[in-house]
Design a protein around this motif. Structure first.
Motif, PDB file in Angstrom:
ATOM      1  N   VAL A 166       0.856  -1.187   0.000  1.00 23.94           N
ATOM      2  CA  VAL A 166       0.000   0.000   0.000  1.00 23.94           C
ATOM      3  C   VAL A 166       0.894   1.241   0.000  1.00 23.94           C
ATOM      4  O   VAL A 166       1.856   1.315   0.771  1.00 23.94           O
ATOM      5  N   PRO A 167       0.622   2.205  -0.893  1.00 22.42           N
ATOM      6  CA  PRO A 167       1.489   3.389  -0.938  1.00 22.42           C
ATOM      7  C   PRO A 167       1.474   4.170   0.366  1.00 22.42           C
ATOM      8  O   PRO A 167       0.424   4.307   1.002  1.00 22.42           O
ATOM      9  N   LEU A 168       2.643   4.669   0.758  1.00 20.91           N
ATOM     10  CA  LEU A 168       2.730   5.442   2.000  1.00 20.91           C
ATOM     11  C   LEU A 168       2.076   6.816   1.827  1.00 20.91           C
ATOM     12  O   LEU A 168       1.467   7.343   2.748  1.00 20.91           O
ATOM     13  N   LYS A 169       2.214   7.370   0.639  1.00 18.63           N
ATOM     14  CA  LYS A 169       1.547   8.643   0.377  1.00 18.63           C
ATOM     15  C   LYS A 169       0.066   8.347   0.238  1.00 18.63           C
ATOM     16  O   LYS A 169      -0.343   7.579  -0.622  1.00 18.63           O
ATOM     17  N   GLY A 170      -0.728   8.923   1.097  1.00 17.89           N
ATOM     18  CA  GLY A 170      -2.153   8.622   1.146  1.00 17.89           C
ATOM     19  C   GLY A 170      -2.523   7.753   2.330  1.00 17.89           C
ATOM     20  O   GLY A 170      -3.694   7.583   2.642  1.00 17.89           O
ATOM     21  N   TYR A 171      -1.509   7.193   3.003  1.00 21.78           N
ATOM     22  CA  TYR A 171      -1.781   6.281   4.123  1.00 21.78           C
ATOM     23  C   TYR A 171      -2.389   7.043   5.299  1.00 21.78           C
ATOM     24  O   TYR A 171      -1.936   8.128   5.649  1.00 21.78           O
ATOM     25  N   ARG A 172      -3.396   6.446   5.926  1.00 26.82           N
ATOM     26  CA  ARG A 172      -4.015   7.090   7.097  1.00 26.82           C
ATOM     27  C   ARG A 172      -3.246   6.711   8.348  1.00 26.82           C
ATOM     28  O   ARG A 172      -3.391   5.619   8.868  1.00 26.82           O
ATOM     29  N   MET A 173      -2.433   7.648   8.826  1.00 24.43           N
ATOM     30  CA  MET A 173      -1.659   7.375  10.042  1.00 24.43           C
ATOM     31  C   MET A 173      -2.430   7.799  11.290  1.00 24.43           C
ATOM     32  O   MET A 173      -2.087   7.387  12.392  1.00 24.43           O
ATOM     33  N   LEU A 174      -3.444   8.638  11.138  1.00 27.88           N
ATOM     34  CA  LEU A 174      -4.340   8.983  12.261  1.00 27.88           C
ATOM     35  C   LEU A 174      -5.711   8.393  11.951  1.00 27.88           C
ATOM     36  O   LEU A 174      -6.258   8.622  10.869  1.00 27.88           O
ATOM     37  N   LYS A 175      -6.252   7.657  12.907  1.00 27.61           N
ATOM     38  CA  LYS A 175      -7.541   7.002  12.656  1.00 27.61           C
ATOM     39  C   LYS A 175      -8.484   7.130  13.849  1.00 27.61           C
ATOM     40  O   LYS A 175      -8.046   7.042  15.002  1.00 27.61           O
ATOM     41  N   ASP A 176      -9.770   7.330  13.508  1.00 30.25           N
ATOM     42  CA  ASP A 176     -10.873   7.106  14.457  1.00 30.25           C
ATOM     43  C   ASP A 176     -10.891   8.065  15.648  1.00 30.25           C
ATOM     44  O   ASP A 176     -11.247   7.669  16.758  1.00 30.25           O
ATOM     45  N   PHE A 177     -10.532   9.314  15.445  1.00 28.63           N
ATOM     46  CA  PHE A 177     -10.557  10.279  16.549  1.00 28.63           C
ATOM     47  C   PHE A 177     -11.963  10.836  16.740  1.00 28.63           C
ATOM     48  O   PHE A 177     -12.631  11.205  15.773  1.00 28.63           O
ATOM     49  N   VAL A 178     -12.379  10.898  17.984  1.00 27.98           N
ATOM     50  CA  VAL A 178     -13.705  11.406  18.343  1.00 27.98           C
ATOM     51  C   VAL A 178     -13.526  12.704  19.127  1.00 27.98           C
ATOM     52  O   VAL A 178     -12.725  12.760  20.074  1.00 27.98           O
ATOM     53  N   TYR A 179     -14.251  13.734  18.697  1.00 25.19           N
ATOM     54  CA  TYR A 179     -14.157  15.026  19.382  1.00 25.19           C
ATOM     55  C   TYR A 179     -14.889  14.948  20.720  1.00 25.19           C
ATOM     56  O   TYR A 179     -16.031  14.482  20.791  1.00 25.19           O
ATOM     57  N   GLN A 180     -14.214  15.414  21.766  1.00 25.68           N
ATOM     58  CA  GLN A 180     -14.765  15.315  23.120  1.00 25.68           C
ATOM     59  C   GLN A 180     -15.195  16.688  23.644  1.00 25.68           C
ATOM     60  O   GLN A 180     -14.746  17.724  23.149  1.00 25.68           O
ATOM     61  N   ALA A 181     -16.009  16.656  24.650  1.00 27.19           N
ATOM     62  CA  ALA A 181     -16.525  17.897  25.230  1.00 27.19           C
ATOM     63  C   ALA A 181     -15.408  18.767  25.810  1.00 27.19           C
ATOM     64  O   ALA A 181     -15.544  19.988  25.907  1.00 27.19           O
ATOM     65  N   ASP A 182     -14.286  18.166  26.211  1.00 27.99           N
ATOM     66  CA  ASP A 182     -13.194  18.957  26.788  1.00 27.99           C
ATOM     67  C   ASP A 182     -12.294  19.582  25.707  1.00 27.99           C
ATOM     68  O   ASP A 182     -11.250  20.166  26.022  1.00 27.99           O
TER      69      ASP A 182
END
Lengths: 157, 176
Positions: free
Chosen positions: A85-101
């Protein structure tokens, strides 16, 4: 002249209402943009997909593998089937949910240098600065990197 | 740069049929297809990875019809084939690679890369992607809305126009 002012005012109102709508829809969207880690070797574009946030590599200082001369792939991925899988385009950050804080958590950060995935929390220090803390187990035992927002240059006329 | 396809109800899921009915508590295996999922990358597009998405869900009750039983749920799921058809005149030329991922709003479920092709064949308008065999999709697919994410690595800028793709997926589901 009056026509021009009316047109400008209408455009501004539409732009404002659209912006306001977007902000109301997803307060975590302030994370969206292009960011550069402290080592300056990559740039990561963060987008929202559904209600979660993801960051993919859109630029590498060294896009090609010096051994092969070909574009770098995710050769350290623990799943052999994904090592091309090409490194350019790779998702290195995944599944972050915005929190109330005001943080983005419950996500992971992937280090393509060793193929490891870490728990991660993102804190916005100011609108152009992120503190990205990767950790295993407890946050206290992690490491923080500072990412800077990449300014988008206006198009030249 | 990318389009969020919000036509969640526009599903092209088709139950192909029951492949086998296994006894001994291992469940019943079904083949389910997602057909012609349309993803459009609106220009201006810049060289490098560009992202588009399509939202869908699998409703077992409507897919299985008479064979659906109350309480039935997806116990195991995997991707058996993934095809991308380029629905514009440019074909696969000007593209370096394609990657497909699946994601969900559930905080407990992570995005998974499920298929890719790198490099792509040239002078063609469709390609069968290589699959990630370790990707277990049961949690993703049983969870309501699923986001199919296509990453297309453009070899060069496309400042006017758009790139259009259709994605066909075949899933193997085991229900209990």
């Amino acid at each position: 002249m009056i026509k021009k002012i009316a047109l400008w005012t209408a455009s501004a109102l539409i732009a404002f209402s659209t912006l306001n709508f977007d902000l109301q829809e997803a307060p975590g969207d302030k994370l969206v943009g292009i960011w550069e880690p402290s080592n300056g070797r990559a740039r990561v574009k963060i987008d929202r997909i559904g209600t979660k946030y993801y960051g993919r590599i859109v630029w590498l200082i060294e896009p090609n593998d010096p051994e092969t001369g070909l574009p770098k792939t995710d050769k350290n991925n623990p799943d052999p089937a994904l090592q091309k899988v090409p490194l350019k385009g790779y998702r290195m950050l995944k599944d972050f949910v915005y929190q109330a804080d005001g943080t983005w958590s419950e996500g992971t950060i992937y280090d393509p240098l060793n193929g490891s995935t870490y728990n991660c929390v993102i804190k916005m220090k100011d609108k152009n600065t992120l503190e990205i803390r990767g950790y295993i187990g407890v946050q206290a035992l992690g490491r923080t990197d500072v990412w800077k927002r990449l300014a988008v240059q206006p198009a030249k006329k | 740069m990318h389009l969020i396809n919000k036509k969640i109800p526009v599903l092209a899921l088709a139950l192909v049929g029951l492949l086998c009915a296994c006894s001994g508590g291992s469940g019943v295996v079904h083949t389910v297809q997602l057909k012609n999922a349309e993803i459009v990358l609106e220009g201006p597009l810049f060289a490098g990875p560009n992202q588009g998405q399509y939202a869908f869900s699998i409703d077992l009750a409507s897919e299985l019809g008479d064979q659906f039983q109350e309480g039935m749920q997806i116990n195991a799921a995997s991707l058996k084939s993934a095809e991308v058809i380029v629905a514009d005149s440019l074909g696969l030329n000007h593209l370096n690679s394609l990657v497909l991922s699946l994601a969900s709003d559930n905080p407990e479920v992570s995005m998974l890369e499920v298929a890719f092709k790198n490099p792509l064949p040239k002078e063609s308008s469709s390609v069968a992607l290589d699959l990630a065999p370790e990707a277990e999709l049961d949690e993703l697919l049983r969870d309501g809305t699923v986001y199919l994410v296509l990453d297309a690595d453009l070899a060069e800028d496309l400042l006017e126009g758009s790139r259009k793709f259709q994605v066909n997926l075949t899933f193997e589901l085991t229900t209990k």
